[in-house]
Design an enzyme around this catalytic site. Structure first.
Site, mmCIF file in Angstrom:
data_model
loop_
_atom_site.group_PDB
_atom_site.id
_atom_site.type_symbol
_atom_site.label_atom_id
_atom_site.label_comp_id
_atom_site.label_asym_id
_atom_site.label_seq_id
_atom_site.Cartn_x
_atom_site.Cartn_y
_atom_site.Cartn_z
ATOM 1 N N CYS A 236 2.132 -8.444 -2.642
ATOM 2 C CA CYS A 236 1.027 -8.334 -1.676
ATOM 3 C C CYS A 236 1.459 -7.626 -0.401
ATOM 4 O O CYS A 236 0.621 -7.229 0.404
ATOM 5 C CB CYS A 236 0.481 -9.712 -1.353
ATOM 6 S SG CYS A 236 0.282 -10.748 -2.805
ATOM 7 N N HIS B 171 -8.788 -8.502 -1.104
ATOM 8 C CA HIS B 171 -7.329 -8.342 -1.188
ATOM 9 C C HIS B 171 -6.935 -7.548 -2.433
ATOM 10 O O HIS B 171 -6.381 -8.097 -3.374
ATOM 11 C CB HIS B 171 -6.678 -9.734 -1.188
ATOM 12 C CG HIS B 171 -5.179 -9.733 -1.239
ATOM 13 N ND1 HIS B 171 -4.401 -8.693 -0.756
ATOM 14 C CD2 HIS B 171 -4.302 -10.651 -1.727
ATOM 15 C CE1 HIS B 171 -3.128 -8.989 -0.952
ATOM 16 N NE2 HIS B 171 -3.029 -10.157 -1.540
#
Lengths: 395, 342
Positions: free
Chosen positions: A94, A343
């Site tokens: 991430c 995301h």
């Protein structure tokens, strides 16, 4: 070092352009998302330039679902329309985007290139449910955490249980983060979720990984973002309003949470923030706003404390007081954050810089933080195994 | 004097009427493992069995799994299910530590099994002042009653000739057992041959990690005293790699320091069969002492039993299928669960 414009200690690099696709469940494939984001970023450079002047391209992507898992950076060169451009893929789960931006900063600050492009992309919604859940857990510790049945929702569920038990708090403090994020997302036309939610709605959502409910989790999104960076010396050749890099920090930690002594925060975030503030010669009080990694509501509470924006154990009450709202004392994630904006893993760290670019140039429209001059981007890989913190300031 | 020095029983936490029922993640191997662990003195290497005779449904289990559990090159002798008396005689007349392991898993037998249902027993034969000579142990009579060896052993175990030797679940009250999970026989049968979306832990990596994963074997550093777990051949405290001593960490009595409960959709793909059977499952981070924490799935428990601060024991269970075989590891169970203290 002294950079142009701001005249402060920092890195000799500046952002001169930024582009962003919509985040959400999108029809476009990854190539098209890349093309849209990079086209928008290159077109946003005020004084247009010849793409062949790019010295490097950085692609941030996890390769979610297994699509073109190897050598995907060549696609960035293709979609920009400069097939011979030297490119490299940066993968830190991430935090891929945040680390790719820092690699690009080093490239222009060191004189390796005058001009580089960074693009982050993830296509997450075109694979089967089973494959998606497989990929959501590939970046944690495989041998212990994953074998115990955890994906990141579960790992953050563990951390949330510890945080709430340690400070004697209930799930309401988590819901406050979700309410704030959705309120901001409602003002962002690129956000995955653009509807406000109430605290009651957030608390009533089904449990995903106790104590985390559905509204404590960021969505699974498609999307891409891109930024163009130039050396500080050449930045004004491309625009009158570059956004300068003031400080850079990054750190890692043990991959498995079970091997870390402190469960009430991420040592990698703390170290990265310390390095970034030190290299910028700044402190938290100097920030106009912050873009922090809120993949889960608990992650934002941990981030506020790790970055020194508030004291240990204070993030819950601080959030409930409205301090992190768009018009609060220190707005956090005015774009809605990962939680509401979405995301798309590789795109997230680049998207944070896009938001900072817009805010510091005063072009963030309905989500504009008045008078924003300096901001921080905080991007976390997995559950704190890697973290990148970068500080930007208006020229 | 040579004879029976330990008789340990393990009964699953679930019951269907008066019969105990294995949880979906239990099989012959995990039940034998739990019975054997209760009879092992982990601090004494010599107490490890040199021979293990497997009786009942244990005959079908993979001997190499048992060797990994014991951590010693014991000779594993599978015996036919009717050969309980022969196995006991062989163990009683052998030299050194010889064991007989008896296990029954009803759904792995072709015929319906008599009470007590599913469970396992481990019998340890050795030299010692407390040893019960075979002739006085009652075991030979148990081998001729016609009931299954496990049922006969439980009958004997409820009124053992020398209680100090008989430990474990012998007198466990079936009314204290938990009701069986909603679909106890679905989902976790034989390992599916092809699960393509699991967390890849290749066979050799799994075997390499068994001492740590199954027995919590850590490295204690002779230079600085820091315990490194999982062991990786280097001290995490001082970096020395030449003074590490294998040290077993406690399997029971750890404290839950973080706890979550995974709802449907929150599980990785390879845990789909678990969710199919139980609807949801818990995962806890357990402090086992010496500065070591371990991430474990929860078994045989409701969420309120494994909250932060709770004490848990651990048991070997099936985790998930990979490459056509089950991957095994420890799971946390409530320390005051119906399995009883160790």
């Amino acid at each position: 070092m002294t950079i142009g414009g701001a005249g402060v200690v920092g890195y000799r690099a500046a952002v001169v352009g930024a582009g962003h696709t919509r985040f959400g469940v999108l029809p476009q494939g990854p190539r098209q998302l890349l093309r849209e984001a990079t086209d928008a970023a290159l077109a946003s450079v005020d004084r247009g330039f010849d793409r062949s002047r790019l010295g490097r391209g950085y692609l941030a992507s996890l390769g979610f679902g297994g699509w073109q898992i190897g050598n995907s950076s060549a696609l960035l060169a293709e979609e920009i329309g400069v097939p011979q451009l030297a490119t490299v893929r940066v993968e830190n789960a991430c935090a891929s985007g945040g680390f790719a931006v820092q690699e690009a900063i080093r490239e222009v600050a060191s004189g390796g290139s005058d001009l580089v492009v960074v693009a982050g992309v993830e296509k997450m919604t075109d694979v089967s449910n089973a494959r998606r859940r497989y990929w959501l857990g590939v970046s944690g510790d495989t041998e212990w955490e994953r074998q115990a049945g955890l994906t990141f929702a579960g790992v953050y569920g563990l951390l949330a249980s510890r945080y709430l038990a340690h400070y004697g708090l209930g799930r309401e403090v988590l819901a406050e983060v979700a309410v704030k994020a959705h309120a901001n997302g409602a003002r962002n036309p690129n956000a995955h979720f653009q509807k406000p939610v109430s605290k009651e709605q957030a608390l009533a959502s089904p449990i995903v990984a106790d104590p985390l409910g559905l509204y404590d989790c960021c969505p699974v999104s498609d999307g891409a973002a891109a930024v163009v960076l130039a050396s500080a010396e050449s930045a004004r050749r491309w625009t009158d309003t570059p956004v300068y890099v003031e400080g850079v920090g990054a750190a890692s930690d043990r991959l498995a949470v079970q091997e870390r002594p402190d469960l009430l925060g991420f040592a990698a975030s703390r170290r990265a923030a310390e390095l970034a503030f030190r290299s910028a010669g700044r402190q938290p009080a100097d920030l106009s706003f912050a873009e922090v990694h809120d993949c889960f509501t608990i992650a934002e509470l941990l981030a506020l404390e790790d970055l020194g924006l508030c004291g240990r154990g204070e993030a819950g009450p601080w959030t409930a007081s409205g301090a992190t709202g768009r018009t609060g004392r220190l707005p956090v994630n005015p774009d809605g954050g990962l939680k509401a904006k979405g995301h798309p893993i590789g795109a997230t760290g680049v998207s944070q810089v896009y938001e900072i670019f817009q805010q510091l140039r005063g072009t963030a429209d309905a989500r504009q933080v008045p008078g924003a001059e300096r901001a921080l981007a905080h991007n976390v890989g997995g559950a704190g195994a890697t973290a990148a913190v970068t500080i930007f300031a208006r020229g | 004097m040579r004879g029976l020095t330990r008789a340990t029983a393990y009964l699953p936490s679930f019951a269907d009427g008066l019969r105990r029922r294995a949880a979906p993640d239990e099989d012959a191997f995990t039940m034998v493992a739990t019975a054997i662990e209760r009879a092992l003195d982990r601090s004494v290497a010599d107490a490890r069995p040199q021979t293990v005779h497997l009786v009942g449904d244990a005959g079908a289990l993979d001997p190499s799994l048992l060797a990994s559990l014991l951590g010693s090159p014991a000779e594993i002798v599978p015996a036919a299910s009717g050969a309980f008396a022969d196995a006991v005689r062989a163990a009683a007349s052998a030299e050194g530590a010889a064991w007989v392991a008896v296990v029954q898993r009803a759904d792995e037998r072709s015929d319906a099994s008599p009470a007590p249902g599913d469970g396992a027993v481990a019998l340890r034969f050795d030299d010692g002042p407390e040893a019960i000579p075979l002739a006085e142990s009652g075991l030979l009579r148990a081998g001729t009653t016609g009931a299954s060896p496990l049922a006969a052993l439980f009958e004997l175990g409820r009124a053992p000739p020398r209680p100090g030797v008989w430990v474990g679940d012998w007198a466990s009250d079936p009314t204290r057992a938990r009701p069986v999970p909603r679909s106890p026989r679905r989902g976790l049968g034989p390992a599916p041959a092809n699960v393509s979306e699991g967390a890849l832990v290749p066979g050799p990596r799994d075997e390499e990690a068994r001492a740590a994963r199954w027995r919590f074997l850590a490295d204690r550093c002779g230079a600085c005293g820091v315990v490194t777990f999982p062991p990786r051949g280097r001290c995490r405290g001082c970096g020395h790699d030449d003074r590490l001593a294998p040290t077993p960490l406690p399997l029971d009595g750890g404290e839950v320091v973080a706890s979550t409960w995974i709802g449907p959709g929150g599980q990785p793909t390879e845990f789909d069969p678990v969710v199919e059977v139980s609807g949801s499952y818990g995962v806890v981070l357990v402090d086992v002492g010496s500065g070591v924490r371990v991430t474990l799935s929860v078994a045989d428990a409701a969420p309120e039993e494994v909250r932060v601060g709770a004490r848990v024991n651990t048991r070997l269970r099936r985790l998930y299928p990979m490459e056509g075989r089950w991957r095994y590891g420890r799971k946390a169970v409530p320390a005051d669960g119906s399995g009883g203290p160790r």
